[in-house]
Motif scaffolding. Structure first.
Motif, PDB file in Angstrom:
ATOM      1  N   ALA A 265      50.085 -99.380  -4.952  1.00 43.50           N
ATOM      2  CA  ALA A 265      49.179 -99.975  -5.938  1.00 43.50           C
ATOM      3  C   ALA A 265      49.916-100.395  -7.201  1.00 43.50           C
ATOM      4  N   HIS A 266      51.007 -99.680  -7.543  1.00 47.13           N
ATOM      5  CA  HIS A 266      51.801-100.042  -8.715  1.00 47.13           C
ATOM      6  C   HIS A 266      52.317-101.478  -8.611  1.00 47.13           C
ATOM      7  N   SER A 329      49.850-102.696   3.326  1.00 46.42           N
ATOM      8  CA  SER A 329      48.977-103.832   3.048  1.00 46.42           C
ATOM      9  C   SER A 329      47.917-103.465   2.018  1.00 46.42           C
ATOM     10  N   THR A 330      47.295-104.482   1.459  1.00 43.31           N
ATOM     11  CA  THR A 330      46.250-104.247   0.466  1.00 43.31           C
ATOM     12  C   THR A 330      45.116-103.414   1.049  1.00 43.31           C
ATOM     13  N   ILE A 331      44.717-103.721   2.282  1.00 41.23           N
ATOM     14  CA  ILE A 331      43.649-102.961   2.937  1.00 41.23           C
ATOM     15  C   ILE A 331      44.067-101.511   3.127  1.00 41.23           C
ATOM     16  N   TYR A 334      44.226 -99.673  -0.174  1.00 40.53           N
ATOM     17  CA  TYR A 334      42.871 -99.392  -0.650  1.00 40.53           C
ATOM     18  C   TYR A 334      42.280 -98.171   0.053  1.00 40.53           C
ATOM     19  N   LEU A 335      42.410 -98.112   1.358  1.00 40.62           N
ATOM     20  CA  LEU A 335      41.849 -97.000   2.117  1.00 40.62           C
ATOM     21  C   LEU A 335      42.524 -95.682   1.765  1.00 40.62           C
ATOM     22  N   HIS A 350      39.660-100.453  -8.579  1.00 41.89           N
ATOM     23  CA  HIS A 350      40.377-101.458  -9.372  1.00 41.89           C
ATOM     24  C   HIS A 350      41.074-102.447  -8.452  1.00 41.89           C
ATOM     25  N   LEU A 351      41.765-101.950  -7.437  1.00 42.72           N
ATOM     26  CA  LEU A 351      42.476-102.817  -6.497  1.00 42.72           C
ATOM     27  C   LEU A 351      41.498-103.736  -5.772  1.00 42.72           C
ATOM     28  N   ARG A 352      40.355-103.198  -5.398  1.00 43.25           N
ATOM     29  CA  ARG A 352      39.372-104.024  -4.674  1.00 43.25           C
ATOM     30  C   ARG A 352      38.845-105.144  -5.545  1.00 43.25           C
ATOM     31  N   ARG A 353      38.563-104.835  -6.799  1.00 45.03           N
ATOM     32  CA  ARG A 353      38.080-105.886  -7.705  1.00 45.03           C
ATOM     33  C   ARG A 353      39.120-106.977  -7.891  1.00 45.03           C
TER      34      ARG A 353
END
Length: 360
Positions: A265-266, A329-331, A334-335, A350-353
């Protein structure tokens, strides 16, 4: 065929009994009778409950649907509406199923139909009567189906589709992109269509409700199986970053290690810093990280966590937002964040937004 018919009649009787028990709990109602419809099986109605409300007669026209998946619910509601328009304009349509998910319940509300399921969820509104009940439980079969949809091989298909939900896929090309069998793709396709999370266009399958899919995945998500190892690294700041990026440099088709969770996420959508670094890795990737980051095993004071994955296919789904900074990956990020405590859930939101909003 006979066995299927018998099974449907058994459920129809269960549905009628469930409705009877619900109505008997309301003192203002008097149930007169429940009349079963013995006409054609596709007439759109299975039985009618006749009752009195404050001395006034009313009827509940009921369809017993053995599947509560939104796709089947929608068809049943259309059949009910068609029957009502020709036979019972002054009655209340009611759908009864073994289990109705929140999405299926919403469909009933959209069609102005009452509903009841055998888990205990119910909503009936007519002649000044309002009955509503919500339960948190899901039937075992439904929980199993969802767990199956999010298992590793199926999840590979979902991650590919969520990269670009509006892209259409043929079964063969989706199987190739996700590196799974045609059978796995076919099973995922069926599950997505049943829940109305996907649709089929002329060019192929696409995700019509990616947010609903991701919401359910988050709710049932379990971190990838593997060994979770805690280490101490003396490296910090730029020295750590450079060493980690060098260790993760991919020389094979897929990387052997990747930043994960807060560390991924960083790079993707920063949300404050944490004192611990996180990685997903293969066994070979672990060796590279140990060497490059001077890792030592520790029972306390760990500042780096490596999950050595049982299923290394997860490493297919990585990205490189900066040279050498290989991340899940982003998904996947996020999970993983969604299961990392309160601060992790905040970082996931935050990442999802920032990165997981789609136009549908």
């Amino acid at each position: 065929m006979l066995k299927q018919h018998r099974s449907m009649k058994i459920f129809e009787n269960q549905a009628a009994q469930a409705l009877r028990l619900l109505l008997q709990q309301v003192p203002a109602l008097k149930l007169l009778d429940i009349e079963h419809d013995n006409s054609a099986p596709d007439s759109g109605v299975d039985f009618t409950a006749r009752l009195k409300v404050s001395g006034k007669r009313h009827a509940l026209v009921c369809e017993a649907e053995t599947s509560g998946q939104p796709r089947h619910v929608r068809n049943a509601l259309l059949s009910l509406r068609d029957y009502m328009s020709h036979h019972a304009q002054d009655a209340t349509p009611v759908l009864i199923a073994p289990y109705l998910s929140p999405d299926a319940q919403a469909l009933c509300r959209e069609h102005d139909a009452g509903f009841l399921d055998l888990e205990g969820n119910a909503r009936l509104v007519f002649d000044g009567i309002f009955i509503e009940r919500q339960v948190a439980s899901k039937p075992l079969a439904d929980r199993r189906a969802l767990r199956s949809l999010f298992k590793p091989k199926s999840a590979q298909v979902l991650r590919v589709m969520l990269r670009d939900p509006q892209r259409t896929w043929r079964v063969t090309e989706l199987a190739q992109a996700a590196a799974v069998s045609l059978g796995h793709v076919s099973n995922v396709r069926t599950a997505l269509l049943e829940r109305e999370w996907a649709q089929v266009a002329e060019q192929g399958l696409f995700l019509s409700e990616p947010d609903a899919l991701l919401d359910e995945w988050r709710a049932t998500y379990e971190p990838p199986p593997g060994r979770r190892l805690g280490f101490y690294t003396p490296l910090h700041g730029n020295a750590f970053e450079q060493a980690a990026r060098h260790a993760m440099r991919a020389e094979e088709e897929f990387p052997a290690a990747a930043f994960s969770s807060f560390s991924a996420a960083h790079w993707l959508a920063p949300y404050g810093r944490t004192g611990t670094q996180y990685f997903h890795a293969t066994a070979d990737g672990l060796e590279r990280l140990q060497s490059a980051l001077k890792l030592s095993l520790t029972d306390r004071g760990e500042n780096l966590i490596v999950t050595v994955l049982d299923d290394t296919d997860l490493m297919r789904d990585t990205q490189e937002p900066a040279p050498g900074a290989i991340c899940t990956s982003t998904i996947q990020t996020y999970l993983d964040l969604s299961k990392a405590g309160e601060r992790g859930r905040e970082a996931a939101d935050h990442l999802r937004r920032k990165l997981l909003t789609w136009k549908t």
